[in-house]
Design a protein around this motif. Structure first.
Motif, PDB file in Angstrom:
ATOM      1  N   LEU A  62       0.815  -1.219   0.000  1.00  0.00           N
ATOM      2  CA  LEU A  62       0.000   0.000   0.000  1.00  0.00           C
ATOM      3  C   LEU A  62       0.847   1.267   0.000  1.00  0.00           C
ATOM      4  O   LEU A  62       0.594   2.192  -0.776  1.00  0.00           O
ATOM      5  CB  LEU A  62      -0.931  -0.018   1.228  1.00  0.00           C
ATOM      6  N   PHE A  63       1.855   1.341   0.869  1.00  0.00           N
ATOM      7  CA  PHE A  63       2.646   2.558   1.014  1.00  0.00           C
ATOM      8  C   PHE A  63       3.984   2.500   0.277  1.00  0.00           C
ATOM      9  O   PHE A  63       4.810   3.395   0.439  1.00  0.00           O
ATOM     10  CB  PHE A  63       2.873   2.869   2.497  1.00  0.00           C
ATOM     11  N   ASP A  64       4.204   1.479  -0.538  1.00  0.00           N
ATOM     12  CA  ASP A  64       5.425   1.403  -1.345  1.00  0.00           C
ATOM     13  C   ASP A  64       5.177   2.029  -2.716  1.00  0.00           C
ATOM     14  O   ASP A  64       5.225   1.357  -3.747  1.00  0.00           O
ATOM     15  CB  ASP A  64       5.874  -0.052  -1.499  1.00  0.00           C
ATOM     16  N   THR A  65       4.929   3.320  -2.743  1.00  0.00           N
ATOM     17  CA  THR A  65       4.623   3.977  -4.014  1.00  0.00           C
ATOM     18  C   THR A  65       5.872   4.215  -4.855  1.00  0.00           C
ATOM     19  O   THR A  65       5.814   4.150  -6.084  1.00  0.00           O
ATOM     20  CB  THR A  65       3.912   5.315  -3.760  1.00  0.00           C
ATOM     21  N   SER A  90       3.408  -3.678   6.203  1.00  0.00           N
ATOM     22  CA  SER A  90       2.624  -4.621   5.402  1.00  0.00           C
ATOM     23  C   SER A  90       3.418  -5.910   5.284  1.00  0.00           C
ATOM     24  O   SER A  90       4.653  -5.891   5.287  1.00  0.00           O
ATOM     25  CB  SER A  90       2.359  -4.058   3.998  1.00  0.00           C
ATOM     26  N   LEU A  91       2.712  -7.028   5.172  1.00  0.00           N
ATOM     27  CA  LEU A  91       3.405  -8.289   4.975  1.00  0.00           C
ATOM     28  C   LEU A  91       2.570  -9.232   4.125  1.00  0.00           C
ATOM     29  O   LEU A  91       1.355  -9.093   4.008  1.00  0.00           O
ATOM     30  CB  LEU A  91       3.815  -8.933   6.295  1.00  0.00           C
ATOM     31  N   GLN A  92       3.283 -10.183   3.509  1.00  0.00           N
ATOM     32  CA  GLN A  92       2.677 -11.113   2.568  1.00  0.00           C
ATOM     33  C   GLN A  92       3.415 -12.446   2.665  1.00  0.00           C
ATOM     34  O   GLN A  92       4.620 -12.491   2.929  1.00  0.00           O
ATOM     35  CB  GLN A  92       2.778 -10.555   1.141  1.00  0.00           C
ATOM     36  N   LYS A  93       2.682 -13.519   2.424  1.00  0.00           N
ATOM     37  CA  LYS A  93       3.292 -14.849   2.378  1.00  0.00           C
ATOM     38  C   LYS A  93       4.178 -15.009   1.152  1.00  0.00           C
ATOM     39  O   LYS A  93       3.934 -14.395   0.116  1.00  0.00           O
ATOM     40  CB  LYS A  93       2.202 -15.918   2.280  1.00  0.00           C
ATOM     41  N   ASP A  94       5.165 -15.888   1.277  1.00  0.00           N
ATOM     42  CA  ASP A  94       5.877 -16.412   0.114  1.00  0.00           C
ATOM     43  C   ASP A  94       5.568 -17.902   0.052  1.00  0.00           C
ATOM     44  O   ASP A  94       6.068 -18.680   0.866  1.00  0.00           O
ATOM     45  CB  ASP A  94       7.380 -16.180   0.242  1.00  0.00           C
ATOM     46  N   ALA A 145      -4.511  -2.876  -1.951  1.00  0.00           N
ATOM     47  CA  ALA A 145      -4.416  -1.426  -2.156  1.00  0.00           C
ATOM     48  C   ALA A 145      -5.531  -0.644  -1.480  1.00  0.00           C
ATOM     49  O   ALA A 145      -5.637   0.571  -1.671  1.00  0.00           O
ATOM     50  CB  ALA A 145      -4.408  -1.118  -3.650  1.00  0.00           C
ATOM     51  N   ASP A 146      -6.356  -1.308  -0.678  1.00  0.00           N
ATOM     52  CA  ASP A 146      -7.446  -0.599  -0.007  1.00  0.00           C
ATOM     53  C   ASP A 146      -6.903   0.302   1.097  1.00  0.00           C
ATOM     54  O   ASP A 146      -5.947  -0.066   1.795  1.00  0.00           O
ATOM     55  CB  ASP A 146      -8.429  -1.593   0.608  1.00  0.00           C
ATOM     56  N   PRO A 147      -7.506   1.481   1.291  1.00  0.00           N
ATOM     57  CA  PRO A 147      -7.085   2.345   2.400  1.00  0.00           C
ATOM     58  C   PRO A 147      -7.304   1.653   3.742  1.00  0.00           C
ATOM     59  O   PRO A 147      -8.208   0.822   3.898  1.00  0.00           O
ATOM     60  CB  PRO A 147      -7.993   3.569   2.254  1.00  0.00           C
ATOM     61  N   LEU A 173      -5.855  -8.538  20.138  1.00  0.00           N
ATOM     62  CA  LEU A 173      -6.326  -7.236  19.692  1.00  0.00           C
ATOM     63  C   LEU A 173      -6.982  -7.306  18.322  1.00  0.00           C
ATOM     64  O   LEU A 173      -7.868  -6.513  18.010  1.00  0.00           O
ATOM     65  CB  LEU A 173      -5.160  -6.245  19.651  1.00  0.00           C
ATOM     66  N   PHE A 174      -6.527  -8.258  17.502  1.00  0.00           N
ATOM     67  CA  PHE A 174      -7.040  -8.383  16.138  1.00  0.00           C
ATOM     68  C   PHE A 174      -6.521  -9.684  15.554  1.00  0.00           C
ATOM     69  O   PHE A 174      -5.418 -10.132  15.879  1.00  0.00           O
ATOM     70  CB  PHE A 174      -6.558  -7.205  15.285  1.00  0.00           C
ATOM     71  N   SER A 175      -7.317 -10.300  14.685  1.00  0.00           N
ATOM     72  CA  SER A 175      -6.840 -11.468  13.949  1.00  0.00           C
ATOM     73  C   SER A 175      -7.489 -11.494  12.577  1.00  0.00           C
ATOM     74  O   SER A 175      -8.604 -10.992  12.383  1.00  0.00           O
ATOM     75  CB  SER A 175      -7.140 -12.768  14.706  1.00  0.00           C
ATOM     76  N   VAL A 176      -6.764 -12.073  11.615  1.00  0.00           N
ATOM     77  CA  VAL A 176      -7.257 -12.188  10.246  1.00  0.00           C
ATOM     78  C   VAL A 176      -6.541 -13.368   9.604  1.00  0.00           C
ATOM     79  O   VAL A 176      -5.373 -13.650   9.920  1.00  0.00           O
ATOM     80  CB  VAL A 176      -7.004 -10.879   9.456  1.00  0.00           C
ATOM     81  N   ALA A 177      -7.227 -14.091   8.735  1.00  0.00           N
ATOM     82  CA  ALA A 177      -6.607 -15.210   8.036  1.00  0.00           C
ATOM     83  C   ALA A 177      -5.391 -14.724   7.248  1.00  0.00           C
ATOM     84  O   ALA A 177      -5.455 -13.697   6.566  1.00  0.00           O
ATOM     85  CB  ALA A 177      -7.615 -15.867   7.103  1.00  0.00           C
ATOM     86  N   PHE A 178      -4.292 -15.466   7.342  1.00  0.00           N
ATOM     87  CA  PHE A 178      -3.057 -15.103   6.634  1.00  0.00           C
ATOM     88  C   PHE A 178      -3.174 -15.634   5.206  1.00  0.00           C
ATOM     89  O   PHE A 178      -2.466 -16.553   4.794  1.00  0.00           O
ATOM     90  CB  PHE A 178      -1.858 -15.690   7.367  1.00  0.00           C
ATOM     91  N   ALA A 179      -4.069 -15.015   4.442  1.00  0.00           N
ATOM     92  CA  ALA A 179      -4.372 -15.475   3.087  1.00  0.00           C
ATOM     93  C   ALA A 179      -3.182 -15.248   2.169  1.00  0.00           C
ATOM     94  O   ALA A 179      -2.463 -14.251   2.286  1.00  0.00           O
ATOM     95  CB  ALA A 179      -5.600 -14.746   2.556  1.00  0.00           C
ATOM     96  N   GLU A 180      -2.985 -16.169   1.231  1.00  0.00           N
ATOM     97  CA  GLU A 180      -1.872 -16.051   0.294  1.00  0.00           C
ATOM     98  C   GLU A 180      -2.204 -15.064  -0.819  1.00  0.00           C
ATOM     99  O   GLU A 180      -3.373 -14.800  -1.124  1.00  0.00           O
ATOM    100  CB  GLU A 180      -1.530 -17.412  -0.304  1.00  0.00           C
ATOM    101  N   GLY A 181      -1.159 -14.493  -1.413  1.00  0.00           N
ATOM    102  CA  GLY A 181      -1.337 -13.561  -2.514  1.00  0.00           C
ATOM    103  C   GLY A 181      -1.964 -12.246  -2.111  1.00  0.00           C
ATOM    104  O   GLY A 181      -2.478 -11.511  -2.964  1.00  0.00           O
ATOM    105  N   VAL A 182      -1.937 -11.923  -0.825  1.00  0.00           N
ATOM    106  CA  VAL A 182      -2.587 -10.724  -0.290  1.00  0.00           C
ATOM    107  C   VAL A 182      -1.574  -9.925   0.517  1.00  0.00           C
ATOM    108  O   VAL A 182      -0.829 -10.487   1.322  1.00  0.00           O
ATOM    109  CB  VAL A 182      -3.780 -11.101   0.619  1.00  0.00           C
ATOM    110  N   TRP A 183      -1.559  -8.614   0.290  1.00  0.00           N
ATOM    111  CA  TRP A 183      -0.837  -7.723   1.194  1.00  0.00           C
ATOM    112  C   TRP A 183      -1.718  -7.446   2.405  1.00  0.00           C
ATOM    113  O   TRP A 183      -2.855  -6.979   2.266  1.00  0.00           O
ATOM    114  CB  TRP A 183      -0.501  -6.401   0.515  1.00  0.00           C
ATOM    115  N   HIS A 184      -1.197  -7.725   3.578  1.00  0.00           N
ATOM    116  CA  HIS A 184      -1.894  -7.438   4.829  1.00  0.00           C
ATOM    117  C   HIS A 184      -1.269  -6.166   5.410  1.00  0.00           C
ATOM    118  O   HIS A 184      -0.117  -6.169   5.850  1.00  0.00           O
ATOM    119  CB  HIS A 184      -1.755  -8.610   5.797  1.00  0.00           C
ATOM    120  N   ASN A 185      -2.037  -5.080   5.385  1.00  0.00           N
ATOM    121  CA  ASN A 185      -1.539  -3.761   5.786  1.00  0.00           C
ATOM    122  C   ASN A 185      -2.011  -3.423   7.193  1.00  0.00           C
ATOM    123  O   ASN A 185      -3.206  -3.531   7.490  1.00  0.00           O
ATOM    124  CB  ASN A 185      -2.051  -2.684   4.826  1.00  0.00           C
TER     125      ASN A 185
END
Length: 286
Positions: free
Chosen positions: A70-73, A125-129, A218-220, A186-198
């Motif tokens: 998201l912020f790597d413009t 932000s992080l993403q799976k490999d 790329a969502d705000p 505090l928060f949890s979300v599935a560590f889905a592949e091919g997704v930037w988690h911001n």
């Protein structure tokens, strides 16, 4: 109560549609950087900590072919990897054979700098490999801050099978916990592949609270809940990378327990920076 992705609430802070808040530290990597950039005196991160003994960061960092976060413009994501040699030895009599680890620490963050004062917002932000998958029978810490006396982590983003049993859901989940001395989700979300988690974490060191913002790709960023009480005292340093904990029986997990051989694992990072949320400023998009 833990905030879930579906609980998207408006934050009680001033928001910036574009990034205009003053920076505390910068961790976004120049677009033309090579792995050797992380070895140089001009690196944005500490060149010596925390990685395997006798390794250089240029042996740990790779640049994957992925879309920018998201912020790597005008900057580029990078990947932190671990293998069998990722054994950190902060001193000759403290060889951490129980862990496999490689974590970047911002160069300006010495444990007593202003990054743990006032109100700061930490972005990453992080993403799976999928070519270097994590072994989810282990617990991993992927982003955390450690107090100056090394006694606790004021927050920790984890995945995998948590050793203390504090999370019993699917191990392939990103779990943000409060101070690990008495962890709460505090928060949890599935560590889905091919997704930037911001993520953006508003850390109020004056009131000892943490507020979480999250988005995908790329969502705000959006707030996922109100500021939660969380003990942020103790100053300290921010870690971005892989801390893989052992399984099995152990007393001192830093030196004991089981780690398999043939490790080849990695996590992709991007958009790392901290802003000073003076005036309650939080950037939601570039």
């Amino acid at each position: 109560m833990a905030a879930k992705l579906s609980l998207s609430l408006l934050a009680a802070v001033s928001i910036a549609a574009a990034q205009t808040c003053p920076l505390q530290f910068e961790g976004r990597i120049p677009a033309d950087a090579t792995p050797e950039f992380f070895d140089e005196s001009t690196s944005l991160f500490n060149t010596e900590y925390n990685l395997g003994a006798d390794l250089k960061w240029s042996q740990v960092i790779v640049f994957p072919e992925v879309e920018p976060s998201l912020f790597d413009t005008e900057t580029r994501p990078f990947e932190i990897t671990i293998n069998d040699d990722s054994i950190f030895a902060p001193s000759p009599d403290n060889v951490q054979t129980g862990f496999r680890r490689a974590e970047l620490l911002p160069m300006s963050n010495d444990g007593s700098d202003p990054s743990t004062e006032g109100i700061k917002t930490l972005h990453f932000s992080l993403q799976k490999d999928m070519a270097r998958p994590l072994n989810l029978s282990h617990e991993y810490q992927l982003v955390f801050v450690e107090t100056a006396d090394y006694s606790t982590n004021q927050f920790a983003l984890k995945t995998g099978t948590l050793l203390d049993g504090s999370f019993t859901g699917e191990p392939d989940t990103l779990i943000l916990q409060s101070n690990v001395a008495s962890p709460r989700e505090l928060f949890s979300v599935a560590f889905a592949e091919g997704v930037w988690h911001n993520f953006a974490l508003v850390l109020n060191f004056e009131e000892n609270t943490t507020q979480v913002y999250y988005s995908a790709n790329a969502d705000p960023l959006e707030s996922v809940g109100e500021a939660e009480p969380n003990d942020l005292s103790g100053r300290g340093q921010y870690h971005f990378g892989i801390l893989k904990k052992p399984t099995g029986e152990f007393g001192d997990m830093t030196r004991e327990g089981y780690q398999p051989s043939g490790i080849d694992e990695g996590v992709i990072y991007g958009g790392i920076f901290m802003e000073d949320s003076v005036g309650e400023c939080v950037s939601l998009a570039p």
